[in-house]
Design an enzyme around this catalytic site. Structure first.
Site, short mmCIF file in Angstrom:
data_model
loop_
_atom_site.label_atom_id
_atom_site.label_comp_id
_atom_site.label_asym_id
_atom_site.label_seq_id
_atom_site.Cartn_x
_atom_site.Cartn_y
_atom_site.Cartn_z
N LEU A 22 0.86 -1.17 0.00
CA LEU A 22 0.00 0.00 0.00
C LEU A 22 0.91 1.23 0.00
O LEU A 22 1.97 1.23 0.64
CB LEU A 22 -0.90 0.03 1.24
CG LEU A 22 -2.06 -0.98 1.29
CD1 LEU A 22 -2.76 -0.91 2.65
CD2 LEU A 22 -3.05 -0.75 0.17
N ASP A 23 0.51 2.27 -0.71
CA ASP A 23 1.29 3.50 -0.72
C ASP A 23 1.42 4.04 0.70
O ASP A 23 0.53 3.84 1.54
CB ASP A 23 0.60 4.56 -1.60
CG ASP A 23 0.43 4.10 -3.04
OD1 ASP A 23 1.16 3.18 -3.45
OD2 ASP A 23 -0.43 4.67 -3.73
N GLN A 24 2.49 4.75 0.97
CA GLN A 24 2.75 5.25 2.31
C GLN A 24 1.59 6.06 2.89
O GLN A 24 1.23 5.85 4.06
CB GLN A 24 4.03 6.09 2.33
CG GLN A 24 4.41 6.58 3.72
CD GLN A 24 5.82 7.13 3.78
OE1 GLN A 24 6.64 6.86 2.94
NE2 GLN A 24 6.10 7.92 4.81
N VAL A 63 -1.52 5.73 2.44
CA VAL A 63 -2.77 4.96 2.37
C VAL A 63 -2.82 3.97 3.53
O VAL A 63 -1.82 3.36 3.88
CB VAL A 63 -2.88 4.22 1.02
CG1 VAL A 63 -4.11 3.33 0.97
CG2 VAL A 63 -2.90 5.23 -0.13
N ARG A 84 -5.54 6.00 -7.35
CA ARG A 84 -5.31 7.44 -7.23
C ARG A 84 -5.24 8.11 -8.60
O ARG A 84 -5.86 9.16 -8.84
CB ARG A 84 -4.03 7.70 -6.44
CG ARG A 84 -4.08 7.18 -5.02
CD ARG A 84 -2.71 7.08 -4.38
NE ARG A 84 -2.06 8.39 -4.28
CZ ARG A 84 -0.83 8.57 -3.83
NH1 ARG A 84 -0.10 7.51 -3.46
NH2 ARG A 84 -0.31 9.77 -3.76
#
Length: 229
Positions: free
Chosen positions: A60-62, A64, A161
């Site tokens: 997961l993106d930082q 998120v 996103r």
């Protein structure tokens, strides 16, 4: 008693897999040795139990928050990676944007490439372009903010996103893909992380073959607003 950060919640653990909830703002895995990240936290936690193996399956993106599954042995890692490759994981997200879409439920289908640290929507004939598909459903509108349920079919870099922003539904708190007005709105309202949460994860247990469903409620204030009267 363990040494895990208080905001890392282990949802499920056995001898093969570990499912946890990553808080927004913590990197899944950091390239900088001094920066905190989820993988390092979990490895320290397992080391306390004399367990050495941990395999990262997906990220997961930082900025998120949400659910991630890790493998605790090589056989489980191989199986889970195959499930991911075959799109057998069912991952569902909550997302909050400011704009309501033309239709309340639909599908976004684009072609994407990774351009440095960002994803870029391109034409199908662009070299290296990969198809990206997601489904979205509008759940609620409050004070101009729209809460969506998002289910990606593919797992492209920054897919949700980038696709949501490209479709005119940029996520609150997203400094990479939202326009200047949304970034300013997010700053004014104290929204520091991307309003995206991986709240549901369905997979097949790599050893037992059991279908497993995990659900975790979002912690971000931007999501909690929709529960308030």
């Amino acid at each position: 008693m363990n040494n895990l950060r208080a905001d890392i919640n282990i949802i499920y653990e056995d001898s093969d897999i570990l499912v946890c909830r990553k808080p927004a703002g913590l990197a899944t895995q950091s390239a900088r040795g001094s920066a905190p990240d989820l993988v390092s936290e979990l490895k320290n936690y397992l080391a306390e139990k004399k367990e050495a193996y941990l395999a990262l399956i997906h990220r997961l993106d930082q900025p998120v928050e949400g659910l991630l599954v890790f493998a605790k042995n090589k056989e489980a890692a191989k199986n889970l990676n195959e499930q991911l490759k075959m799109s057998s994981f069912d991952k569902v997200y909550y997302a909050v944007a400011f704009n309501q879409p033309p239709v309340q439920e639909g599908m976004l289908e684009d072609y994407m490439i990774k351009d440095g640290s960002k994803a870029k929507i391109v034409t199908a004939d662009t070299p290296g372009a990969k198809k990206a598909v997601l489904h979205y459903k509008l759940l609620a509108i409050k004070k101009g903010r729209a809460l969506y349920e998002v289910r990606p079919e593919t797992g492209r870099f920054h897919q949700i996103r980038a696709q949501m922003a490209h479709a005119g539904m940029p996520l609150l708190g997203d400094k990479k893909y939202a326009d200047a007005a949304i970034i300013m709105y997010s700053d004014v309202h104290g929204i520091k992380n991307v309003a995206l949460c991986a709240f549901k994860l369905k997979l097949t247990h790599p050893k037992t073959g059991e279908e497993m469903l995990f659900v975790s409620k979002p912690a971000g204030e931007v999501f909690l607003e929709f529960k308030k009267e």
